[in-house]
Write a protein that holds these residues in place. Structure first.
Motif, PDB file in Angstrom:
ATOM      1  N   GLU A  48       0.848  -1.194   0.000  1.00  0.00           N
ATOM      2  CA  GLU A  48       0.000   0.000   0.000  1.00  0.00           C
ATOM      3  C   GLU A  48       0.882   1.243   0.000  1.00  0.00           C
ATOM      4  O   GLU A  48       2.091   1.167   0.089  1.00  0.00           O
ATOM      5  CB  GLU A  48      -0.906   0.005   1.241  1.00  0.00           C
ATOM      6  N   ASN A  49       0.237   2.395  -0.078  1.00  0.00           N
ATOM      7  CA  ASN A  49       0.997   3.637  -0.125  1.00  0.00           C
ATOM      8  C   ASN A  49       0.444   4.627   0.905  1.00  0.00           C
ATOM      9  O   ASN A  49      -0.108   5.671   0.542  1.00  0.00           O
ATOM     10  CB  ASN A  49       0.903   4.219  -1.546  1.00  0.00           C
ATOM     11  N   SER A  51      -0.003   7.550   3.758  1.00  0.00           N
ATOM     12  CA  SER A  51       0.519   8.918   3.764  1.00  0.00           C
ATOM     13  C   SER A  51       1.154   9.298   5.096  1.00  0.00           C
ATOM     14  O   SER A  51       1.907  10.268   5.168  1.00  0.00           O
ATOM     15  CB  SER A  51      -0.610   9.899   3.466  1.00  0.00           C
ATOM     16  N   TYR A  76      12.089   4.213   3.725  1.00  0.00           N
ATOM     17  CA  TYR A  76      10.737   4.789   3.842  1.00  0.00           C
ATOM     18  C   TYR A  76      10.815   6.168   4.497  1.00  0.00           C
ATOM     19  O   TYR A  76      11.393   6.313   5.579  1.00  0.00           O
ATOM     20  CB  TYR A  76       9.828   3.883   4.676  1.00  0.00           C
ATOM     21  N   GLN A 130       0.034  13.421  -4.324  1.00  0.00           N
ATOM     22  CA  GLN A 130       0.758  12.191  -4.073  1.00  0.00           C
ATOM     23  C   GLN A 130       1.573  11.938  -5.335  1.00  0.00           C
ATOM     24  O   GLN A 130       1.013  11.768  -6.408  1.00  0.00           O
ATOM     25  CB  GLN A 130      -0.208  11.028  -3.848  1.00  0.00           C
ATOM     26  N   ARG A 132       3.727   9.438  -6.004  1.00  0.00           N
ATOM     27  CA  ARG A 132       3.851   8.039  -6.430  1.00  0.00           C
ATOM     28  C   ARG A 132       2.836   7.168  -5.718  1.00  0.00           C
ATOM     29  O   ARG A 132       2.505   7.413  -4.558  1.00  0.00           O
ATOM     30  CB  ARG A 132       5.257   7.508  -6.123  1.00  0.00           C
ATOM     31  N   ILE A 133       2.345   6.178  -6.427  1.00  0.00           N
ATOM     32  CA  ILE A 133       1.494   5.164  -5.804  1.00  0.00           C
ATOM     33  C   ILE A 133       2.155   3.816  -6.060  1.00  0.00           C
ATOM     34  O   ILE A 133       2.552   3.517  -7.180  1.00  0.00           O
ATOM     35  CB  ILE A 133       0.070   5.165  -6.404  1.00  0.00           C
ATOM     36  N   LYS A 134       2.287   3.031  -4.978  1.00  0.00           N
ATOM     37  CA  LYS A 134       2.928   1.715  -5.105  1.00  0.00           C
ATOM     38  C   LYS A 134       1.919   0.628  -4.760  1.00  0.00           C
ATOM     39  O   LYS A 134       1.117   0.786  -3.838  1.00  0.00           O
ATOM     40  CB  LYS A 134       4.111   1.612  -4.134  1.00  0.00           C
ATOM     41  N   TYR A 135       1.995  -0.465  -5.506  1.00  0.00           N
ATOM     42  CA  TYR A 135       1.192  -1.644  -5.168  1.00  0.00           C
ATOM     43  C   TYR A 135       1.901  -2.869  -5.729  1.00  0.00           C
ATOM     44  O   TYR A 135       2.216  -2.921  -6.917  1.00  0.00           O
ATOM     45  CB  TYR A 135      -0.220  -1.537  -5.749  1.00  0.00           C
ATOM     46  N   THR A 139       4.908   0.632  -9.450  1.00  0.00           N
ATOM     47  CA  THR A 139       5.015   1.991  -8.918  1.00  0.00           C
ATOM     48  C   THR A 139       4.661   2.942 -10.044  1.00  0.00           C
ATOM     49  O   THR A 139       5.280   2.892 -11.118  1.00  0.00           O
ATOM     50  CB  THR A 139       6.451   2.308  -8.439  1.00  0.00           C
TER      51      THR A 139
END
Length: 228
Positions: A48-49, A51, A76, A130, A132-135, A139
């Motif tokens: 997950e990403n 905040s 991180y 945001q 970047r979104i990672k899953y 990415t």
């Protein structure tokens, strides 16, 4: 709600306090995920990403600030608010040195906590954007519109990028083809039939998971698709 895409992790070993914090965060429109220890948190961060993290220092297993120091070491930079009964100057300093961004001493006011969450998110830029979104292995960079899989850029068309971005914002939620048309095609979606949506998803799947090893896309009978 403005905050609904903002995920906050809460690590607190006292279940009643954990539930209280989750309740107040969700009341403000945030998405909150609670943990009673640091176990499984790293795996959650990989998938997950979130905040922001709210971390109690007195945790079973690994002490909260030691865990945050470890996360900082492996890369991180997620903002952290510590909750603690440790409020001596030396202990506060130790927490900041290990990667804390803010502090609240127990007992605390839930209202003050949500105000501090908002201030820290604003300060870190999460309320504005945001990047970047990672899953899982994916990415996406929302500034450059790039997709990375294991550090390698995978070329996508604008439509494919919009489609993937839509799915990554709604992990595990069944999405209708109408919703996907609105989100990914926008004003051009009126002339797009269901078959064209299926074809676009198939093309995207072949680019991001050609062997279907990750099994990202799941048809939902009578609805559309969900991304998992």
């Amino acid at each position: 709600m403005q905050n609904e895409n903002i995920e906050i992790i809460v690590i607190e070993d006292e279940e009643d306090i954990l539930e209280l914090i989750e309740y107040h965060l969700e009341k403000e429109g945030y998405s909150a995920t609670g943990f009673l220890s640091t176990e499984n948190v790293e795996q959650f961060l990989e998938e997950e990403n979130p905040s922001l993290m709210i971390v109690d220092r007195n945790l079973p297993g690994m002490e909260g600030s030691e865990f945050v120091a470890y996360l900082r070491e492996i890369g991180y930079d997620i903002p952290v608010i510590f909750l603690t009964a440790k409020d001596k100057e030396s202990e506060l300093e130790e927490g900041y040195e290990r990667g804390g961004d803010d502090y609240m001493s127990k007992p605390f006011s839930p209202k003050e906590l949500t105000l501090r969450v908002k201030a820290l998110l604003k300060r870190s830029g999460f309320l504005m954007r945001q990047e970047r979104i990672k899953y899982k292995l994916l990415t996406i960079d929302l500034i450059k519109n790039d997709l990375y899989i294991a550090e390698e850029i995978i070329p996508l068309t604008n439509l494919e990028f919009n489609l993937l971005h839509t799915f990554m914002k709604h992990i595990d939620k069944p999405l209708t083809r109408d919703f996907l048309r609105d989100e990914a095609w926008g004003s051009d979606g009126d002339g797009v039939n269901d078959n064209a949506v299926n074809v676009a998803i198939n093309r995207l799947k072949n680019k991001i998971d050609p062997q279907n090893e990750q099994n990202y896309f799941h048809p939902v009978w009578g609805v559309g698709y969900k991304f998992h």
